[in-house]
Each structure stands twice: as C-alpha cells, then as structure tokens.
Design an enzyme around this catalytic site. Structure first.
Site, PDB file in Angstrom:
ATOM      1  CG  ASP A 448      68.553  58.705  57.800  1.00  0.00           C
ATOM      2  OD1 ASP A 448      68.224  59.841  57.405  1.00  0.00           O
ATOM      3  OD2 ASP A 448      69.028  57.829  57.052  1.00  0.00           O
ATOM      4  CG  ASP A 514      71.864  60.694  51.376  1.00  0.00           C
ATOM      5  OD1 ASP A 514      72.487  60.779  52.447  1.00  0.00           O
ATOM      6  OD2 ASP A 514      70.769  60.103  51.274  1.00  0.00           O
TER       7      ASP A 514
HETATM    8  C1  DGJ Z   1      69.542  58.276  54.125  1.00  0.00           C
HETATM    9  C2  DGJ Z   1      70.872  58.759  54.616  1.00  0.00           C
HETATM   10  O1  DGJ Z   1      71.068  60.079  54.251  1.00  0.00           O
HETATM   11  C3  DGJ Z   1      71.963  57.840  54.076  1.00  0.00           C
HETATM   12  O2  DGJ Z   1      73.228  58.317  54.427  1.00  0.00           O
HETATM   13  C4  DGJ Z   1      71.735  56.456  54.611  1.00  0.00           C
HETATM   14  O3  DGJ Z   1      71.912  56.443  56.008  1.00  0.00           O
HETATM   15  C5  DGJ Z   1      70.338  55.974  54.250  1.00  0.00           C
HETATM   16  N1  DGJ Z   1      69.330  56.930  54.594  1.00  0.00           N
HETATM   17  C6  DGJ Z   1      70.031  54.673  54.925  1.00  0.00           C
HETATM   18  O4  DGJ Z   1      68.772  54.254  54.677  1.00  0.00           O
END
Ligand code: DGJ
Length: 710
Positions: A448, A514
């Site tokens: 991430d 997301d």
């Molecule tokens: C942002 C990511 O895009 C999500 O899928 C998830 O992993 C969160 N961060 C976790 O903090």
C-alpha cells in the site's frame, strides 16, 4: 533494416520509419500500420516524400519533430532537454555520431549515439518495436563528459502523431473514483498531465491518447503514450502553430535532483507508445506486452480481510473467515491492515512491522497454519514507505522521515513518509519485511501507499529525494522477490494510485480502486484496462451496501463485475447466510471454470449508441470461445435497447450463444426476446453485424452471454 538516411523497425504488426539523415536526432516519419518489407529504395522514397522543404530556416519551414526536440534546431515548442552548468550549456545541439539496428530477442532496436562537442555532452537513444505486442518504446541516456557538473532540468521524449489525430483522450479521477475519461479537441498548445506527489496518483491519466475524431473501442485510428515510471512525471499532447502534433513523456525532476558530475549519466524511464484501430487494439498491445514479459499462472481467488473486519483482528474471527473462504472456493487468504504492533486504527504504528503480541499472542503462525491446512496461500498487507509519527520507529529515528526544511510536513491519513534512500531506513524495512515473509512463508504482499510525497527532502539539508524514493521502492521490491522467489506483489496505493509499467515489472497485479461498488467498478476496470489486462487487476466482491458509495446492489451484479479480473472477496462471509454463501460459491466456481479464457483472452468492448448501455467481453486467442456482459448503468433512453453486435468473434466461425447465470437467477422470463431462453446458433459475422436483440434489464443489472464455436 537501416540505410544511410532511414531505419525501418518492424514487429508485432507495427512499423516505425525513422529518418536519420543530416546527423540530426532520429525523426519518426511513420508510427503505426505494418508497411511490409521495405527496400533501401523504398526507405529513401519515404524520406524524400515525407520531409518538407528546408527553405531558409527550420523556423519558417518547420521540420518533423525529432524524438528529442531542441531549441537550437529551430524548435520553438516544448523542449526535449533542459539543464545547465551554472547558467552555461543550456541550449544543447546534439549531432548523431553513430547508429545501428540490433535484432534483439524481444524486437528490433535502433541505437543512436549523439554528441554535443561544444558542451561535452553525450546522448544515447534507444528506440524499439516489441515483437510480442507491436508496442514502441524509447529512452535516452545523457552523459556529462565535461568537467563542470551538469544540472539536468528534464529529458522528455516525443512520439509524433499525424494530423488525423484531432481528438485527445485522457483520464482523471480521485479516491474511489479513479480513471474517469475526458475527451476534447487537440488544439494548438500543450495539454499537460503532471503527477507531482511521488507516485502517478489516483488522478493520474495513466496514458494520453490522440486519435481520429470520434475514435471508439472498435474503430478510429488512435495513438497513445505511457511512461513506465512510478514517480513524478509529465505526459503532454502538444500541437504547434505549424501543426506538428506529438505525444511527450518524461520524468519530472525537482531542483538539483540530478546533477551530473564528469562521466555521470542520467537515464530516462521508457516512454511507451501504442496504436490501434480503436482502443481495444491499442490496449491489447499493452496486454500482450505484459503477458509476454512475465506470464502468470492461474490467478488464485483471494479473500481480503479489509472490508470484512477492518482493524478488528483476532485469531478466532480470522480463522473462521478463512474457513468460510475455503468452503466457497477461496485460494488465497490476505490479512490486510491491522496486524502489527499497536495498529488498532489508522492513526498509529506504521513502520512497526512486528506482529502485535496483544492481539496475536502466539503470532500469526496459528492462522497461517490453518490457512495452509485449508489449502490456501497466505498474503499480508504492508505499507513499507510510510511511518506514523506515533510509532516506535518514528520515535527512535525521526531523521529517517522526509523533511524539506519545515519538519515532516502535513500529515495525510495521519502518516508521513520514510526516506528509503537513507541506508539504515532501507535496511530496516527490508529486514522487517524479509524476516516476516520468510518466517510465515508469505506468498503475496499487498503493498500500500496512502500518502503523497509533499516534502520529500533528505535529512539533513532537505535536498529533494522524490526520484531516489521511486528507485529505492523498485530496489526493495526486486530484492524481496530475489530473496523469496515465490513472492507475488500487489501495487495498491489507496486504490489505483500507483499503476504503471514501471511498478508492473515487479508487481503481479494492481488494485484499481478502493471502491467495490459494481456501478463504479464497471467504468474503473474498463478504463484501467487500457493499460492493465484483466488478470492483473484485483476485482473484489464487496458488501451489498457499498462501503464507499452506500449504493446497494444484488449479489449477482456485484459478483458479475468481479469475475472479469483477479477475483477476490471482501464481503463479510461470517455474516452471510447459507443461501448467499452457496451463490458466492457458484460465482467462484464459474470464475474458475472460465479463468483460462478471462485471463488470457482478448478484451473487447462494443461502441453502443445508447449511453446507458455497456457491452464488454473477452474472446479466446483462437476465437473459439467468448464471454460477454451487457450492462445498464442507468435507465436507458432507448427502449427497448435494440440489437447489439458481439465484437471480436471470428466472422467465419459459427457460434452457439447462450445466456449464463452463475448465481442461479436467470432473468429468463416470457417478456424477454425469444433467443434468451434457448440461445442461438449463428456465424460470427452475423453476430457482429446484425447483432442480437437485447434483453430487458433494469439499471445496474447485467446479463452474461457465453459464445462457443460449434
Ligand atoms: C488503502 C487500501 O487501498 C485498502 O484496500 C486497505 O488496504 C487500506 N488502505 C488499509 O489501510
């Protein structure tokens, strides 16, 4: 082939004809359709017929733009190179010293060495056409042969497009709504899409396209450029008053970021170019390239814990989730954010990459063992470049945080950025990740990156570190893969914030967004697909009520939009009833039965007149099988929708087309057109041109058609 004045690079259905005369830097005279074998005479003929009169000055008689345009050659557009030595050596004039064509295994490459004797600068250019894909790529290396340091402002390369390219397409967006297309006329001036936050970003265009007015997925000649780089960059479409049109790409450098001492060099990232008759052909070149560069095995169905439990981790819950996952057919269990010391929400602990002893008194091992017993892979979330101020790491090493002179700067998601060019910081992250990956035999890292780099200065002194940071991330990914050859990596950056061919050299898939809302996902996946093939896009089944948009969708629509890519589950399986679990299992089984097709086939889209309708599909390489989804994103203006043609099939094969409903809900009622109930057998040519009467659908609903050659 090459003669004195021109080279012809030809591979993968693409020809690149490059003028090389007068010791000038290469000038591309043709980029597109394969011209067949050309003799020396043919090449000479092209040069004679493609170049305009020279007249008394290149300013009044503009010439085709070289791949690196220079002011000193009469170019008044965007400069290909900027830089200086304390105010001197700022108007370079490179002349070609030597050139040759090499037949590389992956495609013919033209290598050119040019020199500016007065300035003591060398420039090496490499242009290649790739055999597997017909993509064009080029890069440059600048070497300072002089005594004075040379401060590089930027090196941008250029791919020309013809006058026919009168309309531009690029993408924009934001968190959970990435890759929104925008189109407009290619006017005189510079259309600039820049990324300045140390990653391409959620709003990044990914690629910049110029094509014949109205170009669509299936028709209209179109060209596009992309930069294989995960840091600051610029993509530009420039049209000059003399009507030169070109697509420019380059890394953006901060002041003093690259200063070349004697014999030191700066190399640009690869600039890629693709073309096609319609966007499907253009995208297919990128897909073929990625598939040839690193073929992937069957993509295991993922269960990602994020939306099911967020930070609420404990052994019993995650074990139960893994067991439910195994029951419905999941093959990879990924523990997302929340497993490391002190991480109970997003305000603390980034950087403290130890398993939390309170939450996991026996470590993650018991969970991992159960996951393995269930026959699944194990994946773990990291955000390696980030650090919370409230963390043991930041308290012990405040000097490892980036600082451009005003302290660590604004927090974003309560976090700051670790300077990976700091040798101890790099060694710490590598060691923590590597130790855990080895100890738990982690198969997959979800990588991430949630904060833009606003203040990326090295401490002490604050000198810019954007470029080094991207290089260090690549180095970290590559070292981890070398140490743990089984490891797969996902590039996730708050969703689609780091999607490019640079990171895809190390990462096996990207997380496009997301947002798991199928209404948004349809578009996000469609446009991310201009670069990334389905099997490298994570596509997850989310909750009935989307966590990001709060729209509510039935399971079948959510599942249908998830099966096209690298399928995953984020819905809380522990809250699902037996009926829902059975239907999820049905969709997973369907995906597995068709993933060979979905993950190796050619992606196609129909250009439909009705703005509310979408038809997308995947056709097997041998054309013997295809899967299509017809969806409505809102209530259509045309009613009934009328016939839709199925794109991409072989005109001369006969296909049996049937509606398939893996969730069991067939939509097959008496009010549907007659063929929906029993299917139909027709030649590909008829399916493409005459088409099939559309089923009745509501908004945010779809129907799947399976076509098999008989
Ligand atoms: C942002 C990511 O895009 C999500 O899928 C998830 O992993 C969160 N961060 C976790 O903090």
């Amino acid at each position: 082939m090459i003669d004195g004045s021109a080279a012809h690079l030809r591979a993968g259905g693409t020809s690149l004809v490059i003028a090389l005369g007068d010791r000038r830097l290469p000038r591309i005279l043709h980029w597109g359709e394969d011209l067949g074998a050309l003799s020396t005479d043919d090449l000479g003929g092209i040069v004679r017929t493609a170049l305009p009169a020279v007249g008394d000055s290149p300013v009044t008689y503009p010439q085709p733009v070289p791949v690196l345009p220079q002011l000193a050659e009469g170019w008044l557009g965007r400069p290909g190179i900027t830089g200086d030595s304390d105010g001197r050596r700022w108007a370079s004039r490179f002349l070609v010293v030597e050139h040759r064509v090499d037949e590389e295994a992956d495609g013919p490459a033209l290598r050119v060495l040019a020199r500016d004797d007065a300035y003591g600068l060398d420039l090496a250019l490499e242009l290649q056409v790739l055999r597997a894909s017909g993509l064009v790529r080029q890069r440059a290396e600048l070497v300072n042969r002089g005594v004075e340091p040379f401060r590089v402002g930027g090196v941008e390369l250029s791919l020309p497009v013809p006058h026919e390219a009168a309309e531009l397409l690029d993408l924009t967006g934001r968190w959970s709504l990435e890759r929104v297309p925008q189109r407009h006329s290619f006017h005189v001036g510079e259309w600039v899409r820049a990324s300045r936050g140390g990653k391409p970003g959620l709003e990044h265009t990914m690629l910049l396209a110029a094509g014949a007015p109205g170009f669509g997925f299936r028709s209209g000649r179109v060209w596009a450029t992309h930069l294989a780089w995960s840091g600051n960059q610029v993509l530009v479409a420039e049209r000059t008053p003399a009507d030169t049109r070109h697509l420019v790409a380059g890394e953006s450098l901060l002041p003093g970021e690259v200063v070349l001492e004697r014999d030191a060099s700066y190399r640009t990232p690869w600039q890629y170019g693709s073309w096609g008759d319609g966007l499907d052909e253009l995208a297919a070149r990128f897909h073929r390239h990625l598939r040839a560069a690193r073929p992937l095995g069957p993509r295991p169905v993922v269960l990602n814990t994020w939306e099911a439990v967020y930070f609420r981790h404990d052994l019993a819950t995650l074990t139960a989730l893994a067991e439910r996952g195994a029951e419905v057919g999941v093959e990879r269990f990924v523990v997302d954010d929340g497993w490391f010391t002190g991480r109970r929400d997003d305000t603390t602990s980034l950087g403290d990459w130890e398993v939390d002893a309170e939450v996991w008194p026996d470590g993650l091992q018991p969970l991992v063992e159960r996951v393995r017993e269930l026959g699944m892979d194990f994946g773990l979330w990291f955000e390696p470049e980030m650090v919370s101020r409230d963390s043991a790491l930041a308290r012990a090493h405040p000097d490892w945080l980036f600082d451009a002179g005003h302290g660590p700067g604004l927090p974003s998601r309560h976090q700051h950025v670790l300077d990976l060019a700091h040798p101890d910081a790099y060694a710490h992250v590598l060691d923590r990740m590597s130790t855990l990956i080895a100890a738990l035999h982690v198969d997959y890292v979800k990588w991430d990156h949630n904060r833009y780099l606003l203040d990326a200065g090295h401490t002490p002194g604050g000198r810019p570190g954007m470029r080094r940071q991207t290089q260090q991330v690549y180095r970290l990914m590559s070292e981890l893969r070398e140490r743990h050859p089984w490891l797969e990596i996902e590039s996730c950056a708050s969703g689609g914030g780091r999607i490019d061919l640079g990171v895809l050299e190390f990462a096996d898939r990207v997380w496009p967004s997301d947002c798991n809302d199928p209404h948004e996902r349809l578009e996000i996946q469609r446009w991310t697909g201009l670069l990334v093939p389905p099997e490298r896009q994570g596509t997850h089944l989310g909750a009935a009520e989307s966590h990001t948009t709060h729209r509510v969708h039935p399971l079948d629509y959510r599942a249908e939009k998830a099966i096209w890519g690298h399928l995953g589950i984020e819905v809380d399986l522990l809250a699902a009833g037996a009926g829902e679990l059975a239907r999820i299992g049905g969709w997973i089984a369907f995906h597995k039965a068709h993933r060979e097709l979905l993950h190796h086939g050619v992606v196609v889209h129909a250009d439909l007149v009705e703005p509310a309708a979408r038809l997308e599909g995947v056709v097997a390489e041998d054309s013997r099988e295809a899967l299509f989804a017809l969806s409505l994103v809102e209530r259509p203006r045309t009613w009934p929708l009328g016939r839709v043609g199925l794109p991409g099939l072989d005109d001369d094969m006969v296909y049996e087309v049937r509606v398939v409903a893996p969730g069991g809900e067939a939509h097959i009622t008496a009010t549907q057109p007659p063929w929906i109930a029993d299917g139909v057998r027709l030649p590909g040519r008829v399916l493409r041109t005459v088409g099939l009467e559309s089923p009745r659908l509501d908004a945010d609903r779809s129907m799947l058609f399976h076509a098999v050659a008989v």
